[in-house]
Write a protein that holds these residues in place. Structure first.
Motif, PDB file in Angstrom:
ATOM      1  N   SER A  86       0.773  13.753  16.814  1.00 18.67           N
ATOM      2  CA  SER A  86       2.308  13.060  16.537  1.00 18.67           C
ATOM      3  C   SER A  86       2.390  13.339  14.943  1.00 18.67           C
ATOM      4  CB  SER A  86       2.366  11.746  17.159  1.00 18.67           C
ATOM      5  OG  SER A  86       3.477  11.184  16.272  1.00 18.67           O
ATOM      6  N   HIS A 111       5.639  15.057  18.852  1.00 23.17           N
ATOM      7  CA  HIS A 111       5.358  13.635  19.025  1.00 23.17           C
ATOM      8  C   HIS A 111       4.414  13.650  20.436  1.00 23.17           C
ATOM      9  CE1 HIS A 111       9.038  11.588  17.002  1.00 23.17           C
ATOM     10  NE2 HIS A 111       9.060  13.068  17.063  1.00 23.17           N
ATOM     11  N   ARG A 275      14.187   5.919  22.892  1.00 22.71           N
ATOM     12  CA  ARG A 275      13.361   5.517  21.780  1.00 22.71           C
ATOM     13  C   ARG A 275      13.793   6.319  20.243  1.00 22.71           C
ATOM     14  NH1 ARG A 275       8.579   8.130  19.346  1.00 22.71           N
ATOM     15  NH2 ARG A 275       7.446   6.487  18.035  1.00 22.71           N
ATOM     16  N   SER A 279      14.441   3.257  17.710  1.00 21.89           N
ATOM     17  CA  SER A 279      13.347   2.998  17.135  1.00 21.89           C
ATOM     18  C   SER A 279      13.122   3.941  16.008  1.00 21.89           C
ATOM     19  CB  SER A 279      11.939   2.792  17.963  1.00 21.89           C
ATOM     20  OG  SER A 279      10.877   2.997  17.275  1.00 21.89           O
TER      21      SER A 279
ATOM     22  N   CYS B  69      -4.012   0.367  26.443  1.00 15.75           N
ATOM     23  CA  CYS B  69      -3.070   0.384  25.158  1.00 15.75           C
ATOM     24  C   CYS B  69      -3.621  -0.238  24.064  1.00 15.75           C
ATOM     25  CB  CYS B  69      -1.761  -0.235  25.427  1.00 15.75           C
ATOM     26  SG  CYS B  69      -1.050   0.081  26.874  1.00 15.75           S
ATOM     27  N   CYS B  72      -5.341   1.590  20.644  1.00 17.31           N
ATOM     28  CA  CYS B  72      -4.502   1.915  19.596  1.00 17.31           C
ATOM     29  C   CYS B  72      -3.815   1.105  18.993  1.00 17.31           C
ATOM     30  CB  CYS B  72      -3.877   3.368  20.073  1.00 17.31           C
ATOM     31  SG  CYS B  72      -4.733   4.622  20.512  1.00 17.31           S
ATOM     32  N   HIS B  73      -2.940   0.225  19.883  1.00 22.32           N
ATOM     33  CA  HIS B  73      -2.001  -0.414  19.526  1.00 22.32           C
ATOM     34  C   HIS B  73      -2.483  -2.245  19.080  1.00 22.32           C
ATOM     35  CE1 HIS B  73       1.123   2.430  19.737  1.00 22.32           C
ATOM     36  NE2 HIS B  73       0.652   2.497  21.189  1.00 22.32           N
ATOM     37  N   TRP B 106      13.782  -2.750  17.922  1.00 18.94           N
ATOM     38  CA  TRP B 106      14.488  -2.112  19.213  1.00 18.94           C
ATOM     39  C   TRP B 106      15.713  -2.767  19.648  1.00 18.94           C
ATOM     40  CZ3 TRP B 106      11.127   1.317  22.828  1.00 18.94           C
ATOM     41  CH2 TRP B 106      10.402   2.083  21.801  1.00 18.94           C
ATOM     42  N   TYR B 115      10.468   4.354  27.548  1.00 18.81           N
ATOM     43  CA  TYR B 115       9.833   5.137  26.651  1.00 18.81           C
ATOM     44  C   TYR B 115       8.115   4.952  27.084  1.00 18.81           C
ATOM     45  CZ  TYR B 115       6.894   6.439  22.588  1.00 18.81           C
ATOM     46  OH  TYR B 115       6.229   7.343  21.749  1.00 18.81           O
ATOM     47  N   MET B 120       3.599   7.001  27.062  1.00 18.48           N
ATOM     48  CA  MET B 120       2.374   6.239  27.140  1.00 18.48           C
ATOM     49  C   MET B 120       1.613   6.091  28.245  1.00 18.48           C
ATOM     50  SD  MET B 120       2.033   5.457  23.708  1.00 18.48           S
ATOM     51  CE  MET B 120       3.130   6.910  22.799  1.00 18.48           C
TER      52      MET B 120
END
Lengths: 424, 213
Positions: A86, A111, A275, A279, B69, B72-73, B106, B115, B120
């Motif tokens: 990305s 992406h 998105r 975003s 998740c 990474c997040h 958002w 999304y 993801m």
């Protein structure tokens, strides 16, 4: 190795080259006389390439640039993102000529990495508010009426790292999120008309087949105007990094909307607010509000020679080279300054001058060896004038990331080195 | 293309396209079945159009989020290293260094579902069930106080959630800079260089990049 006509001779040439390389200082000196001379003297020695045969026609079925052009490559800025899948790379503008970007160095922004798609397994689906949904193979698409069009594609974030100040010291990094090509394909209008739009068809969603399934939506007016479904670029099939086997192109609009690896077009009655249109690709202002649907890439320009990647090698006569473009149409004028913006002159534009395409300008320049501040300013057919960074910051602050089309300024110092600077 | 040529071209194309398909001719494009379309039609709009059946709560989402998740997040959506931050930063949009996240920036909650479902986890896209995506969406929104922990997120309830930055966007007003005939002579009194890229020193060092003339 098979003995063919010419083979022994070619080997002899190779041997001599190896010998030269092994010859160390003496060999290097000899080679230097031939290749490295910057003065226009005629060398005493006949160079190898004038005596021995070069490779034949079968050694390179798909040609590559000369090894002496190895610096003309896409580059990335490692610290920009967490992963290369990305991220973005930059077109080497300071070493390119004309208005067409070679396919191998056309910038890429992914992406979810560069999808490698088998064209025989690829489909394009048109559905939603249409009378007749249709799914196309690549072969189907190529049977439809086709057109050739030259357009630039520019990432909305081109110049984005310069919002807070002069940051990256290279023309490639400051304006390299752009490329221009001749695209071959079908108008989106043709596909929509074949399916038949329902009366409440107002918006269109485009989706990619890559691992991010990237989606953008746009008004039906653009879809029926110049929106384009391209399968070829500069005479050959799209490269995988450009969306092989088929991509959307929304001419003049931010590149994120020109969805690559296009697999689906859905017609609807309202925007999707994906998105990538909330975003990302929205422009945050100091008030905390953000511009949305900032689609058009406004007029922009950059001097590609001199540039931080080049050195001006002593006083004398040179040719300034540069590029200008506008997502609103044709470029009508480019002005140049040599004193940081006090005084301007108009540079002639080189043909062709096409709407929503890169346009070249050249200008003869005599450098007297003193500190010089060079910048270009583009004006398009709507009368829009490329702004200064101060004007842009005044309108949008410093946090909007996208759509920085401010005048780019190069400082040429007395030793001929060139630096990216910002002036007030 | 010249206007007359364009006209000629267009007429030829329209004629070719409008001609009736003869028996035995290979058609261009095929009408897909509704089942085929459903396989790819995964998008969801702010008004809820396209949201699939299914449901989830933050409590259910936490476990899936931690497994799929958080690497990474971050466990709380705070980001690991330079991976994107997902939660936090409400009220920061006017700061000098704004923190743009799902919960601070958002405008619409269904976009979160859309999304995550399509993209993801990064590198294993479209591997979650719709229930899992609803549950993770609930977890992200609940962890910044937008919904309570036991709030059931589904196709009905998700479009009704009001995001903190729902009113944060305005239509593109550009051109937003001064227009008119630009100045050509004596435009500024004094030119001051206010920024030097070399002093910042963040340009990638590239030994292969020559400085050429």
């Amino acid at each position: 190795m098979k003995e063919k006509n010419g083979e022994p001779l070619r080997r002899a040439a190779l041997d001599r080259r190896t010998l030269l390389a092994a010859g160390g200082a003496a060999g290097a000196a000899l080679a230097g006389k031939v290749a490295g001379a910057s003065e226009a003297t005629i060398p005493e020695e006949l160079p190898d390439w004038s005596r021995y045969l070069g490779p034949g026609v079968d050694d390179e079925p798909y040609g590559k640039p000369s090894k002496y052009e190895a610096h003309v490559i896409r580059r990335t800025v490692e610290w920009l993102t967490a992963s290369t899948e990305s991220s973005i790379n930059f077109t080497p503008l300071p070493w390119l000529n004309g208005i067409i970007t070679p396919n191998g160095v056309f910038f890429e922004r992914h992406h979810g990495g560069r999808a490698e798609i088998d064209p025989s397994a690829h489909r394009l689906l048109i559905h939603g508010l249409v009378e007749k949904p249709l799914v196309y193979t690549m072969e189907d698409l190529k049977r439809l009426p086709c057109e050739d069009r030259i357009w630039f594609i520019e990432c909305a974030a081109n110049g984005g790292m310069e919002w807070r100040g002069a940051q990256l010291d290279g023309c490639q990094y400051v304006r390299g999120m752009i490329g221009c090509a001749q695209w071959t394909g079908v108008r989106l209008k043709t596909l929509l008309e074949r399916s038949g739009l329902k009366p409440n068809a107002k918006w269109v969603l485009a989706e990619g087949a890559d691992a991010s399934a990237l989606t953008r939506s746009f008004p039906i007016e653009k879809a029926l105007d110049d929106a384009f479904v391209a399968y070829a670029q500069n005479g050959e099939a799209l490269r995988p990094g450009q969306g092989y086997p088929v991509r959307l192109i929304l001419p003049g609009w931010e590149a994120n909307m020109s969805v690559k690896w296009l697999r689906r077009i859905e017609v609807g009655d309202a925007p999707w607010y994906t998105r990538w249109e909330t975003s990302k690709y929205t422009d945050l202002l100091p008030t905390g509000k953000a511009y949305k649907f900032t689609w058009v890439q406004e007029a922009n320009s950059v001097v590609t020679w001199p540039a931080p990647e080049h050195k001006v090698d002593g006083p004398g006569q040179y040719t300034i080279r540069g590029l200008a473009w506008s997502g609103r149409g044709r470029i009508v004028r480019v002005d140049l300054t040599f004193d940081g913006g006090k005084n301007w002159v108009t540079a002639p534009l080189e043909e062709p001058i096409l709407p929503k395409a890169l346009t070249r300008f050249y200008y003869p320049w005599r450098w007297d060896g003193s500190t010089t501040i060079i910048a270009s300013r583009a004006i398009d057919e709507t009368g829009y004038v490329q702004p200064t960074i101060a004007q842009l910051r005044n309108a949008r602050g410093r946090n909007s990331i996208y759509h920085n089309n401010a005048i780019v300024t190069w400082l040429v110092n007395a030793s001929g080195e060139v630096e990216n600077v910002q002036v007030a | 293309m010249s206007k007359s040529r364009e006209l000629l071209f267009a007429t030829a194309f329209v004629a070719a396209l409008a001609a009736p398909v003869l028996a035995g001719e290979r058609p261009i494009g095929r009408v897909p079945t509704p089942e085929e379309i459903a396989r790819w039609d995964i998008d969801a709009r702010p008004d809820g159009l396209g949201l699939p059946p299914g449901r989830g709560t933050a409590r259910e989402g936490e476990e899936i989020y931690l497994a799929r998740c958080a690497s990474c997040h971050g466990e709380f959506g705070e980001a690991v290293g330079r991976w994107p931050q997902l939660v936090g930063g409400q009220g920061s949009l006017t700061w000098d260094e704004p923190i743009k996240t799902v919960t601070s920036y958002w405008p619409y909650a269904p976009t979160v579902f859309d999304y995550i479902k399509r993209a993801m986890p990064f590198g294993d896209a479209q591997s979650l069930t719709d229930d899992e995506v609803y549950a993770i969406t609930a977890f992200l929104l609940a962890s910044d106080g937008i919904i309570p922990e036991d709030f059931v997120v589904d196709a009905e309830s998700l479009p009704k959630i009001v995001m903190p930055n729902a009113d944060g966007f305005i239509d593109d007003p550009r051109p937003d800079v001064p227009g008119g005939e630009p100045c050509m002579k004596d435009c500024v009194a004094e030119v001051v260089i206010v920024g030097h890229a070399r002093k910042i020193g963040v340009t990638p060092e590239d030994k292969a990049r020559p400085v050429t003339d």
